[in-house]
Enzyme design. Structure first.
Site, PDB file in Angstrom:
ATOM      1  CB  SER A  14      -0.900  -0.043   1.246  1.00  0.00           C
ATOM      2  OG  SER A  14      -1.310   1.233   1.649  1.00  0.00           O
TER       3      SER A  14
HETATM    4  N1  LIG Z   1      -7.411   8.775   1.590  1.00  0.00           N
HETATM    5  C1  LIG Z   1      -6.533   7.732   2.023  1.00  0.00           C
HETATM    6  C2  LIG Z   1      -6.603   6.601   1.027  1.00  0.00           C
HETATM    7  C3  LIG Z   1      -5.897   5.355   1.496  1.00  0.00           C
HETATM    8  C4  LIG Z   1      -6.126   4.214   0.521  1.00  0.00           C
HETATM    9  O1  LIG Z   1      -6.694   4.373  -0.558  1.00  0.00           O
HETATM   10  N2  LIG Z   1      -5.650   3.030   0.893  1.00  0.00           N
HETATM   11  C5  LIG Z   1      -5.860   1.863   0.077  1.00  0.00           C
HETATM   12  C6  LIG Z   1      -4.647   0.961   0.096  1.00  0.00           C
HETATM   13  S1  LIG Z   1      -3.257   1.780  -0.695  1.00  0.00           S
HETATM   14  C7  LIG Z   1      -7.040   1.102   0.663  1.00  0.00           C
HETATM   15  O2  LIG Z   1      -6.895   0.229   1.477  1.00  0.00           O
HETATM   16  N3  LIG Z   1      -8.228   1.504   0.254  1.00  0.00           N
HETATM   17  C8  LIG Z   1      -9.462   0.935   0.709  1.00  0.00           C
HETATM   18  C9  LIG Z   1     -10.602   1.835   0.387  1.00  0.00           C
HETATM   19  O3  LIG Z   1     -10.372   2.961  -0.076  1.00  0.00           O
HETATM   20  O4  LIG Z   1     -11.749   1.394   0.592  1.00  0.00           O
HETATM   21  C10 LIG Z   1      -5.106   8.281   2.176  1.00  0.00           C
HETATM   22  O5  LIG Z   1      -4.860   9.410   1.714  1.00  0.00           O
HETATM   23  O6  LIG Z   1      -4.239   7.624   2.771  1.00  0.00           O
END
Ligand SMILES: N[C@@H](CCC(=O)N[C@@H](CS)C(=O)NCC(=O)O)C(=O)O
EC number: 2.5.1.18
Length: 223
Positions: A14
């Site tokens: 991730s």
């Molecule tokens: N807005 C969050 C997004 C984080 C994200 O998209 N993580 C991914 C993995 S890289 C995830 O697990 N997403 C699940 C989801 O969005 O439902 C950030 O800026 O960190």
């Protein structure tokens, strides 16, 4: 005053987890916290929660590439997308890397931060493999692990104790309500509270009554 415990759940698959990892590592000695790094398996979370990687929605995937690049610059993290991101994430995956990190956590927890960073440098900076034992060994070596410890840690990847611990940490996150990564967890008034994402630090800081000074603390323009 006793330190507030903070758990950081992550998977090196991730990119947002890498961004949050570097930020929480920068803050671990600025805030009155005891940081515990908790490698878990995001593939398991996605399955159990009935979620799917956001990049599987084409428009979201295209946006993510820009979004992550902008945040990486803003956070001063040398993240670069690998040539075949989907293959790295979905075909090769990070199960063995996460088991390796679990074994590091069991044997040499003091090296967990460095080994995690070296693995992220491999898949999210230099576009290098993170599935082969040789690749994991190279990351551990760069992190300062001795050759003897590398052999011992690698031999634990298939060990039932390591598999069970990775499953248990993943289940702990699931039980909190996980659906993705990263997750920052703190105990507030005897109850575990958490936030999802690398973009929730201002809120998290407020939750634990600490001061948010931006992703690169000490640099005012990054507030
Ligand atoms: N807005 C969050 C997004 C984080 C994200 O998209 N993580 C991914 C993995 S890289 C995830 O697990 N997403 C699940 C989801 O969005 O439902 C950030 O800026 O960190």
């Amino acid at each position: 005053m006793s330190k507030k415990s903070v758990d950081f759940f992550y998977d090196i698959v991730s990119p947002y987890s890498w961004l949050a990892f570097e930020v929480i590592c920068r803050y671990q000695h600025r805030w009155n916290i005891a940081l515990k790094l908790r490698p878990f398996y995001l593939g398991g979370i996605m399955n159990e929660a009935g979620n799917k990687p956001p990049a599987l929605v084409p428009n979201k995937g295209a946006y993510m590439i820009k979004d992550v690049a902008r945040i990486a610059k803003h956070h001063d993290v040398p993240l670069k997308f690998p040539k075949n991101t989907m293959e790295m994430m979905l075909v090769k995956g990070t199960l063995s890397a996460q088991r390796f990190l679990t074994a590091v956590d069991i044997r040499q927890p003091d090296l967990l931060e460095k080994v995690s960073r070296e693995l992220w440098m491999r898949n999210w900076n230099r576009d290098e493999d993170v599935t082969e034992p040789k690749s994991l060994a190279e990351a551990a070596k760069k992190a300062g692990m001795s050759d003897q410890d590398i052999v011992a840690t690698l031999s634990l990847i298939g060990d039932e104790k390591v598999k069970a611990q990775l499953k248990a940490v993943t289940k702990e996150a699931m039980d909190l309500g996980a659906f993705g990564a990263p997750m920052l967890v703190a105990e507030i008034n005897g109850k575990k509270e958490w936030v999802f994402g690398s973009d929730r630090f201002p809120i998290f800081a407020e939750m634990i009554s600490e001061k948010w000074e931006g992703p690169v603390p000490g640099v005012s323009s990054k507030l």
